[in-house]
Every structure is written in C-alpha cells, then in structure tokens.
Design an enzyme around this catalytic site. Structure first.
Site, PDB file in Angstrom:
ATOM      1  CG  ASP A   1      50.214  25.663 -18.935  1.00 12.02           C
ATOM      2  OD1 ASP A   1      49.998  26.892 -18.996  1.00 12.02           O
ATOM      3  OD2 ASP A   1      51.264  25.143 -19.354  1.00 12.02           O
TER       4      ASP A   1
ATOM      5  CG  ASP B   1      58.422  30.240 -20.445  1.00 14.87           C
ATOM      6  OD1 ASP B   1      59.547  29.780 -20.157  1.00 14.87           O
ATOM      7  OD2 ASP B   1      57.378  29.846 -19.916  1.00 14.87           O
TER       8      ASP B   1
END
Length: 835
Positions: free
Chosen positions: A53, A460
């Site tokens: 993405d 993340d």
C-alpha cells in the site's frame, strides 16, 4: 535488490566534484507492512508479483525472495507511485505487467494516479496518467484485483476506479485508457460518512474484475467479464458480449461487500469472499459464495455460522491443479488469531488451520517459524496471541505447484511449500517469506560513532539496532518497552553507548526508553509519564539531560532520569538537537528563529532570526566540535561556528532544504548531506567541502517525498549515508564525495569541520567551548549584541566536577577532580566523565 546507480555530477562553486553512490536496502527483513495483493501468472511458471500500500511493487524470485520494481518512479514529485492499488500480469505475454498507482484520493495527495506498464517484467516502466486519483493507501485497498488483462486478447485491459470514476478500458496494452460509458455502477459504499478529512468518506468504487476464460470470444475479446462493486445490495455485474453491455447477476448475495473473486475454469465456477466492510482493519461478519456459471445458481459455502462468525472474509485462493480445492481467510480475527479454511470439495466442507481445544488452548494444525526474519517472532509480546496475522486480503496457491502457497498480512508475507499436507497429516509449515520486501515507514535514524552502525526508529513495527552488519536481519526489535511506533532516537555525543528513544503506543504506558549499551537492550525511562508521546528527542552530550519535543505535551525536559517537565521557553513543536560535545548545550528552532540553552535545557533564549527563513526544518551538530551547528531552512542551509550566535549561508545553490546530516568524509572535512531543491530538482545532495560545491548523490534512486525522509550518516565510514523512507525501509548509500578547492569565503570554516581533534579547532579565531561547563545566560545575551559573535565561557568554574559531567578528554582543560562518590572515567578519546 542491490543495484548500482551512476549519478549525475554537478559542481557548484569553485572546482569540480564527482560522486558515484551505490544504493541498497538496510536489511530489516520480514516486510514490515501491509501486503494487500499477490498475483501469480496462470500461464508462466514462477511469475508472481506482490503489491504494497505504501512501498511499491515486488517481483517473486526462484529462491522465495522478492525484488523491488518501482523505486525509480517514486521520486519526490511522484512519491504517490509507491501506493499500488491493483496489479495485473499478462497471461499471454508473461513479461508484461501493469499496476494502478497512487496513494490517496483525498487532499493528502495532490497528484493524480496512473496506470503503469512494463514489457520487461517490471525492470522499466511507462505510464498513462489518469485525470483522477488512485488510492493505494485508502480504505478497501485489499479488495481486487481492480486491474485485469483479457486472457484472449492482451491488448485489452480493464481498470476499476474509485471515487465514482467507474470502469476504464485500454485497447492498446495500456498506452491509453478510456471510460466504459456502458458500465454505470460506481461502488457507492462509504466507510465513514461523518469523516470530513476525505479519507473514509470517499466512495470505495469497483472491487474486482475477473475474466471468464471459458466463455469464448467476441471479435477476439473474451466475451464474459465479471465486475464487482463496493455496494451491499447489487454488487456483482456481468457482460456476455465483451463489455458492450452489462447487467447485474440475478439472485446474488446482499448485505455484504465483495472482496475477492476467483475463477476455477475446470469447474466453470466463480468463488467470492464477502465482508460487511471494505477493510483492511475491520470486518465483523461476512460470507463465502460459489456461483455456478453454467447453471447460473448461487450457493452459500461460508465455513462457519452463528456465533463463530465474528469476522468477514478477505483472502481467497483456488488450486488450479486440483479443481474443487480452495482456501479462504478471515479478514480480521483479532482474537485469538486469524483463521484460514481449506476445502477440497468446492466448499461443501471445510477444515480450519486451528481450532479450540479446552479454552484457552488451541489445536494448531501448522508449525510456525520466522528464520528469514527472526525479529517477527522474537519481538512478539507475551500477551499477543496473533501468530497467523491480520488484514489477510492476499491468499494464493501457486498455479503450477499445489504445495506452494503465500498470503499477505498487515506485517509480512507468510506461506510455505508443503500445503497439501493439510489434506493428509493436517500439519503445514508456515514461515515468513518476505525476504527482500522492505516496507517499513521510518520515523528517525541515528548513527553512533564507534559503537552502533545504525539505529532505526520505525512505524508500526517498533525499531531496530544494527550493531555490526547492515545486511544481517536483526534477531529482535526494540523491546522493554515495545513501542508500536518509535518516532525519535538520539545518542549522547560524549558517551555514545547512551541512547534514548521515544514513540507512540496505544497501551497507556510510558513512551520513552533508554539504553546504556548502544541500543542492544532497553529500559523504560523512569521520568516518562503516560500521556506524553510522539515527536523527537535530544540527549545531552553527557547523557544526563533529555529534551523531548512531543506531539502531545509541548517541549519537555528531564534531568538525571527525573520526571519530564515543561520547557516553557521553547515553542511547542520546536525542532531540537543537542550539542554533541558540550553537555550543557541544546539547540532549538521554531519558525525562523534559532534558540539555545546553556543550562542543560532548563531555559532557551533566542539567538537570532535566520534572515528570510520562515521555517527551520532540521538541526545537525558537529559530532566532534562544540558549537559547530548546521541548520536547514526553507531558504537554504545555514552554518554557525559559535553556538548559533551568528550564521552564514553556506551555499545559495540549495533551497527549500529539509533533513541534513554530517558524516565522515574522505578528506579533511565532514561530508554534509541534505535533502533539498537544487540543480537536479528535489534530491539528496552532498558536499565534501563545507558547502562550497554540491553533488546529486541520489541519481535515479527513488526515496519518495524528500520532506518526510529521516537522514543520518556514518561517523566512522567515509561516504556512508542512510535514508529513511515512508514505505521502503532504510536505504544505505556508499560512495566518495570529493571536495573542490575551498573558496576564501569558507576557508575559515575548514578547521571547525575537520575530522581531527577538538584541539585543532582551538586555533581558529572564533572562540569555542570545548568543555561542558556552565555558560552564563547573561554572558550569551551580551555576546549576541556584540560584534564579535563569540560566546564567552563562564569564569565561575569550581574545582570539582559534578556526577556525569566531563572531567577529561582531548581538548579539555577544566577541572579533573570529581565530587565525592564518583571517579573520572574514560569513555572515549574525547570524553571522560565523573561516574
């Protein structure tokens, strides 16, 4: 993955400068981000692609590794092309591959999207620029594939757009596209109508395009085409005349949104997965359906019912070697783990990859390991039950090998090579198979002299320490505490093994950690409090003071590991840095004003406004010389040799400068690296002669948007520089930045930026501070108003040195007697401290 780029040469100023830098990834391994799509070519063995993405497109290699394909097209102005919203491989000419690129459909991305095409397996690309945006990092990005090549006529390609733009078609192998006016459905589902940002309130658009290769042709084109839309009522459409007309398929499922559709040609069946949301983070219910193309009938083949159905379905795979064998995956099952089902009878019955024993125990029908990325398993928290992953939208069985399967998660690509064991001994091997994929969003970097090659603060997945090798995958990430995202990291200049990091986490725990061994092990900073998070951090040269420019609580200060308290004299959100030699000095920047603290961060005073600069972006302190500081601004780079009392613009060739860094050069000077607008556009430039000349060392390597890229450089290896990206991990570049003849205008800066000792610097006309003794604020104010521009050292120095302050080292001529209970301890050749 490793490629050599010959870079353009530009000499700015006197003389010439040449540099050849080679770029490659620092190997974090394991992916580190969401892989929403994996596509195998059904006609050519070994051809497969994975889309991410925010990190571009990758090609599968025979050894299970992956090669990045879209770095060159993701330059600063085209950073959005690392967002891949769909990929298609050509079943007739397997060397041809297509992708829909673009990051956001809302205002965050000012660029329209494009359909890119390659005729050499992704080594080079051409593009058709769309008149609207593409959302590779938008909601619903795991649906698809929205791009497909006609299996009977590879000149024909269809693309399903977002945002109400409908269906598009190319009849010239992607050179041009035009809208299919006869297809009027646009996919009207909106994830969150109340979201005013444009991120979640944009309509999702078309979900997938699937050709029926059994259907025959109309004028050479495949006659039957299925298109799915993001709608909960009528969502699946079909054309029986090669796209001339379209109709909704009767009796289709309603109430959920289609995610994936796969044809099993031997059965003449279309399989589909559904979820009640478009994902990728959500999904509370869903279904799996089989559509018999011959009889035109639908069958609900959902693996679980009732209370066991608490998730939607995303990933879908069919085994082309074994008709009737298929697999589906939960989109998100957050507890206890993801679930994957397999059927060998067309969905009549299913077997799960795990099931409950006596709660909370599970019967696991797989073995799991991550030898290619050991940090994935070693960094998992004890209370994290998720092993198989989350956000599973990509699930594929190799069309030429029934034992080979892959699936993408929000973290990595998993898979294995013994899948058919599922049907016999019911025990398959699962490993992380994302070697070569570096999708991390890097927040900050630091390179420590003589100790740690690199510290990488990552979004993340935490952060990583590279102690000896940049090509060896770390065994574990940053733990104790494990911060979901680390946003800032810094080291103590006089005590490089002392390191601090800060970050973001949703756990309600302190968001600062310290290390005394160069980032090998960590502990929670005793003074950090819940509610303080994010931003950047600066550690004093002596490791006894921390300035934290937080996202949540303004600028904070901690002394001797004490509680963080507000620093009211420095504006919230200020850029910060510590002097790497003087333990009492910190720097700050806000708007166009430079600040200095000479009392270990307790108070900051304005030194000067930086001319016409309206924005200070970064501050870099000389690693070996006190008071030598570099500042990047919207008008260029400014350099001070007197603690920021006065500045000189080193070159007007670079403007709109973002991150800067100092690293070891091959000659007498530190190399200066800068992301800036220069003669070659928005690039990474380097100077080996104190800014007299600048060279584009980036060349054809893409780093995405340069205003978001952390930058660091080695203090020990000449010409080694590190670039952090938002989606392609960390790059290392190595090469030589040659110096030109230095002009008289900057000749006086030579000594202050030499790699030699601080002792040499004391011969310059500018008086510098080489000890961490206290500087009297009133003296600074006086010197700022004087014409000399020097900062006098306070004469009120006692005969003893307090704990943690300097008591020796090259160039130090202050007190050497430590306070009672401490001993003057050598840290390195430049610095000894009372400890």
């Amino acid at each position: 993955m490793y490629s050599s780029l010959v870079l353009s040469v530009f000499a700015i100023g006197i003389g010439t400068a040449e540099a050849v830098h080679k770029w490659s990834n620092v190997k974090i391994g394991g992916g580190g981000g969401f892989v929403p799509g994996i596509v195998f070519n059904e006609k050519a063995k070994g051809v497969a692609y994975a889309r991410t993405d925010i990190g571009g497109l990758y090609r599968l290699n025979a050894d299970d590794s992956w090669t990045p394909l879209t770095d060159a097209i993701a330059q600063s102005a085209s950073w959005n092309r690392w967002g891949i919203d769909a990929v298609a491989t050509d079943p007739i000419d397997p060397k041809r591959v297509y992708a829909a690129v673009g990051m956001y459909t809302n205002s965050w991305d000012p660029n329209n999207g494009a359909i890119i095409r390659s005729s050499d397996s992704g080594n080079t690309w051409s593009s058709f620029n769309l008149t609207f945006k593409v959302g590779g990092n938008m909601p619903g990005r795991g649906m698809g594939e929205r791009l497909a090549v006609d299996p009977n006529n590879n000149k024909i390609i269809y693309y399903g757009a977002r945002s109400g733009h409908g269906l598009w078609k190319s009849i010239d192998q992607g050179v041009t596209f035009s809208k299919v006016t006869g297809f009027t459905a646009v996919g009207t589902y909106v994830a969150d109508p109340t979201d005013n940002s444009g991120y979640s309130n944009d309509i999702q658009g078309l979900a997938f395009i699937t050709f029926d290769s059994n259907s025959g042709t109309v004028e050479g084109a495949t006659s039957r085409i299925f298109v799915g839309t993001a709608d909960k009522t009528t969502s699946v459409y079909v054309s029986e005349d090669a796209g001339a007309t379209w109709r909704a398929i009767p009796d289709q499922p309603t109430g959920n949104l289609p995610h994936k559709a796969k044809l099993q040609p031997a059965q003449n069946v279309l399989y589909l997965t559904y979820s009640n949301t478009t994902g990728p983070y959500d999904g509370g219910t869903g279904s799996v359906h089989r559509y018999d193309i011959t009889s035109k009938t639908w069958t609900d083949i959902t693996p679980v019912k009732g209370g066991d159905l608490y998730y939607g379905f995303g990933g879908l795979a069919v085994d082309l070697q074994k008709p009737g064998t298929l697999m589906v995956a939960s989109l998100n099952s957050w507890y206890p783990d993801a679930q994957i089902f397999r059927s060998t009878d067309s969905g009549a019955t299913w077997s799960p990859i795990w099931e409950w024993a006596a709660w909370p125990d599970q019967n696991l029908y797989y073995s799991y390991s991550t030898p290619k990325a050991p940090w994935i398993d070693n960094s998992r928290q004890a209370d994290d039950t998720k092993v198989l992953g989350w956000m599973i939208e990509a699930l594929e069985i190799n069309p030429f090998d029934s034992d080979h399967w892959l699936y993408g998660t929000g973290l990595t690509i998993y898979g294995g090579h013994d899948l058919t064991k599922w049907d016999t001994v019911h025990k398959v091997t699962i490993e992380s198979l994302a070697d070569g994929i570096e999708e991390e969003a890097v927040q900050d970097l630091a390179s420590i002299p003589s100790e740690t090659i690199l510290l990488a603060a990552v979004g993340d997945v935490g952060g990583f320490t590279f102690k000896k090798s940049l090509s060896t995958v770390p065994r574990e990430g940053w733990l104790t505490p494990l911060l979901t995202t680390n946003t800032g990291v810094d080291y103590a200049g006089n005590n490089p093994t002392s390191v601090i990091r800060v970050g973001n986490s949703n756990e309600g725990k302190p968001q600062a950690a310290i290390s005394t061994d160069g980032g090998v092990s960590w502990s929670v900073h005793p003074g950090a409090q819940t509610g303080q998070y994010g931003g950047k951090v600066a550690l004093s040269a002596g490791a006894d003071a921390v300035i934290w420019s937080t996202t949540s609580s303004g600028v904070l200060l901690s002394h001797d590991s004490g509680t963080f308290s507000e620093v009211s004299s420095l504006p919230s959100g200020a850029v910060i840095a510590s002097d790497k030699r003087n333990a009492t000095v910190f720097y700050g920047g806000s708007s166009g004003t430079f600040y200095i603290s000479t009392d270990s961060g307790k108070t900051f005073v304005k030194t000067t406004a930086l001319g016409s600069a309206a924005s200070i972006r970064d501050i870099a302190a000389n690693p070996t010389l006190a008071g030598d500081v570099w500042v990047s601004t919207d008008v260029g780079i400014l350099h001070s040799t007197n603690y920021g009392t006065s500045f000189t613009q080193v070159s007007k060739s670079l403007t709109n400068v973002h991150q800067i860094a100092l690293g070891k050069g091959s000659g007498s000077y530190w190399n200066v690296y800068a992301f800036a607008t220069g003669p070659n556009g928005d690039k990474l430039y380097a100077s080996g002669d104190v800014g007299t000349s600048w060279t584009d060392i980036q060349g054809g390597q893409g780093f995405g948007a340069i205003d978001a890229n952390p930058l660091a450089a080695s203090k020990d290896t000449a010409g080694l520089v590190f670039v952090g990206t938002n989606g392609r991990g960390v790059f290392q570049g190595s090469g030589t930045v040659l110096a030109t003849s230095v002009s008289s205008a900057v000749a006086t800066l030579k000594t202050s930026t030499r790699l030699s000792s601080v002792l040499t610097a004391r011969s310059t006309k500018t008086k510098v501070i080489t000890t961490p003794r206290t500087i009297v604020i009133s003296s600074i104010r006086t010197s700022m108003e004087s014409s000399s521009g020097t900062i006098p050292i306070s004469t009120s120095v006692t005969g003893t040195v307090r704990k943690w302050d300097q008591c020796g080292g090259q160039g130090y001529n202050g007190p050497t007697e430590c306070v009672t209970g401490t001993v003057c301890t050598r840290q390195n050749e430049w610095y000894s401290q009372c400890a």
